[in-house]
Scaffold this active site. Structure first.
Site, short mmCIF file in Angstrom:
data_model
loop_
_atom_site.label_atom_id
_atom_site.label_comp_id
_atom_site.label_asym_id
_atom_site.label_seq_id
_atom_site.Cartn_x
_atom_site.Cartn_y
_atom_site.Cartn_z
N ASP A 497 0.85 -1.19 0.00
CA ASP A 497 0.00 0.00 0.00
C ASP A 497 0.88 1.24 0.00
OD1 ASP A 497 -1.63 2.15 1.88
OD2 ASP A 497 -2.90 1.07 0.49
N ASN A 505 -2.26 12.82 -3.51
CA ASN A 505 -3.18 13.25 -4.57
C ASN A 505 -3.71 14.65 -4.29
OD1 ASN A 505 -3.26 11.41 -6.60
ND2 ASN A 505 -4.98 10.24 -5.82
N ASP A 514 -1.18 9.33 -10.53
CA ASP A 514 -1.05 8.19 -11.45
C ASP A 514 0.42 7.91 -11.74
OD1 ASP A 514 -3.77 8.07 -11.50
OD2 ASP A 514 -4.01 8.98 -13.48
N GLU A 541 -4.49 2.36 -4.63
CA GLU A 541 -3.04 2.42 -4.44
C GLU A 541 -2.48 1.13 -3.85
OE1 GLU A 541 -4.85 4.40 -0.71
OE2 GLU A 541 -5.33 4.14 -2.82
#
Length: 636
Positions: A497, A505, A514, A541
């Protein structure tokens, strides 16, 4: 006579294959051009909308920050006014009185001071203990406004030069009214314009992007990389004010007179304040990816149209040839054989017992062997083990009443490569319904099969990272689990993770998010050494890695290599304690037995991942042994 002959000629042409091929080809080409045009138009609109969304996000963040700061500043002013009316404050002096009135509000960054002016404009209270600067501010607008208008509320001045340090400031002020409603003075605080510059400095708006803060009358307050001589100037003649205040927020395009750059602007009034923030993104930067895509599509379209034209010509000639061949076929068996020999398919004619009676001339070029070399057994000796027995089964199905049988065969060509053949077989019957012959068309479909396999692979691949997707992971884990059960071998699973990914983000936007996921997927792939190891994107993620024939020690080694590889990329992550992008990894391994559930492996790895996060992230955690593993360890 000439007219009649011309009409018959035109009617004959209208019935010809060339006419219909040309008509259909033209319609197809026109439709393709329209379709590509729609795609490009949609792509341009999407590029604009994406830019608008990004700019709106920047405007929203800036608007929220400024509104919150000014709201807090105003609350401090109101607190001073309330403090002046409190009986407990009146007898206080010195530092105690300053603390009661100002409560350290003026010590915040970019705040010069909070000052109480009496009804004559003289300084009565000052948050700066012992300050001995300018004392009379009765000439300032913020004093005159409140003196003349008891309902002015909070007043924001235009940019001013400070009389203390000659720096640019704006003043926020409120009226102090006596108990009888008469004018009792003004409480005023000054905010350095450097606050706005610091806020704008860290925004990424592209090479030619701009952000501007103006007052609602057009007075410039701040902008990114400012010319300080422009601060305080009125710019009410710029494009923004053709749209504001008619609309409090919106978008528009304009060419800047200063640098001649066309930009698309997104603006919004900051709540009810007399401030408007505007973000401008270069139109060239917005549409640059779209232009590249349009060029690519245009070239591809031109090639496709040329190919379509060539295909139409070839197809037209092929149709004419086949029509002539059909005519010859009806006339004689010799002409029928001529047509078969000129077909790209290999045509084989057999009797009901499977004995070959005829093979077209395409047989050898396609298969690399003559009918005589193959003998009575035909294709069977040269087929892949997965295709063995198919020709006899096809014959049996036709004999039991099926009209048409289609089979896919994998055939070993003499040059050493495997090719895929599509065999379409059907029976020829006499007037009594008895099968007299079997016709088989062999077609080389190797390229088609490769394209189908490629599409099948795309269905189980994550488009962004290139790793397997969730569906591929589920299938692969089930396969490896069953293999481990049969072989009594160890199977390890890593769950990975990305740490603080939501904050990443929120800070950099989804596009860079991304990119971060792609970086992590590359680090994972680089550290999987064996062909049997498998990585997939589990969702969002999260990533997973399947390690067959691997125990806890081997899995920990792979996990640490992956974690260190991510850290070594040093991708900046301000919201992470490590200041760079990191991952947390939970791992487990099991030696499954018959009847064990594969979901237990996922639960153990997920629990280990949770433990890694609880322990502070950027680390690997090992799940406790499963019950059967602990029993095996005790017996060993």
């Amino acid at each position: 006579m000439e007219f009649t002959r011309l009409m018959f000629t035109r009617l004959a042409f209208a019935r010809s294959p060339m006419f219909w091929i040309g008509l259909l080809g033209g319609l197809a080409a026109g439709g393709l051009v329209i379709l590509c045009g729609l795609i490009l138009w949609e792509g341009r609109r999407d590029a604009k909308n994406q830019s608008d969304r990004a700019a709106s996000n920047v405007v929203a963040v800036v608007e929220q920050d400024i509104a919150r700061s000014i709201e807090n500043f105003d609350l401090s002013l109101l607190g001073v006014i309330r403090g002046l009316g409190e009986p407990e404050v009146t007898p206080l002096t010195g530092r105690a009185r300053s603390m009661a009135l100002f409560d350290n509000a003026a010590t915040a960054p970019y705040i010069n001071a909070i000052v109480v002016l009496d009804e004559t404009g003289k300084v009565a209270e000052d948050s700066r203990q012992g300050f001995s600067g300018a004392n009379d501010f009765s000439d300032r607008n913020y004093f005159k406004v409140h003196k003349d208008n008891p309902n002015a509320g909070m007043y924001m001045s235009p940019p001013l030069k400070s009389r203390v340090n000659d720096g640019w400031i704006i003043a926020l002020s409120r009226r102090i009214s006596n108990p009888d409603g008469s004018f009792g003075g003004v409480v005023v605080g000054t905010l350095q314009l450097g606050y706005f510059q610091a806020l704008f400095e860290h925004l990424l708006l592209g090479k030619d992007g701009t952000i501007t803060l103006v007052q609602s009358d057009g007075t410039l307050v701040a902008r990114k990389a400012p010319e300080w001589s422009d601060i305080g100037r009125n710019f009410s003649n710029i494009g923004l004010f053709k749209h504001f205040p008619a609309a409090r927020a919106g978008n528009f395009e304009a060419v800047t007179t200063i640098d001649g750059i066309a930009r698309r602007y997104t603006y919004s009034q900051i709540k009810q304040l007399p401030l408007v923030v505007s973000v401008g993104i270069s139109v060239d930067e917005i549409y640059a990816p779209w232009r590249q895509k349009a060029l690519t599509i245009g070239i591809a379209l031109a090639c496709l149209l040329l190919a379509t034209l060539a295909l139409a010509i070839v197809l037209s000639h092929e149709l004419i040839r086949r029509k002539r061949a059909d005519t010859l076929l009806r006339e004689s068996e010799t002409r029928y054989r001529h047509l078969a020999d000129n077909s790209s398919d290999a045509i084989i004619l057999r009797d009901p017992q499977g004995r070959r009676k005829y093979a077209s001339s395409a047989f050898f070029p396609m298969l690399g062997r003559t009918p005589e070399e193959m003998g009575a057994e035909g294709l069977e000796p040269y087929l892949h083990p997965d295709s063995l027995g198919t020709p006899p089964k096809t014959l049996q199905r036709l004999l039991t009443g099926e009209q048409r049988v289609v089979a896919l065969l994998q055939y070993a060509h003499p040059d050493g490569h495997w090719m895929w053949l599509e065999a379409i077989s059907s029976g020829i019957f006499d007037e009594h319904g008895n099968m007299t012959e079997i016709v088989t068309n062999l077609r080389d479909v190797t390229r088609r099969k490769a394209a189908e396999d490629k599409l099948a692979a795309a269905a189980i691949t994550d488009g962004m990272t290139g790793l397997g997707n969730r569906r591929a992971f589920d299938d692969r884990l089930e396969q490896e689990w069953q293999r481990a059960v049969r072989a009594q071998s160890s199977l390890a699973l890593l769950m990975i993770d990305v740490d603080y990914f939501k904050a990443y983000n929120d800070t950099f936007g989804h596009l860079q998010g991304d990119g971060a996921l792609t970086l992590v997927s590359a680090c994972i792939s680089e550290n999987l050494r064996r062909a049997a190891d498998f990585a997939a994107r589990y969702g969002g993620e999260e990533f997973v890695v399947i390690l067959p024939d691997t125990d806890d020690v081997g899995a920990s080694h792979v996990a640490e290599n992956i974690r260190n590889a991510v850290v070594e990329r040093t991708l900046v992550h301000p919201a992470s304690p490590a200041t760079v992008l990191t991952v947390s990894i939970g791992l487990t391994s099991r030696r499954p037995a018959q009847g064990d559930e594969v979901s237990s492996l996922i639960r153990l790895a997920d629990a280990a991942l949770y433990q890694a996060k609880q322990n502070g992230r950027n680390q690997t955690a090992l799940s406790p042994p499963a019950p059967q593993n602990r029993l095996a360890a005790a017996n060993s």
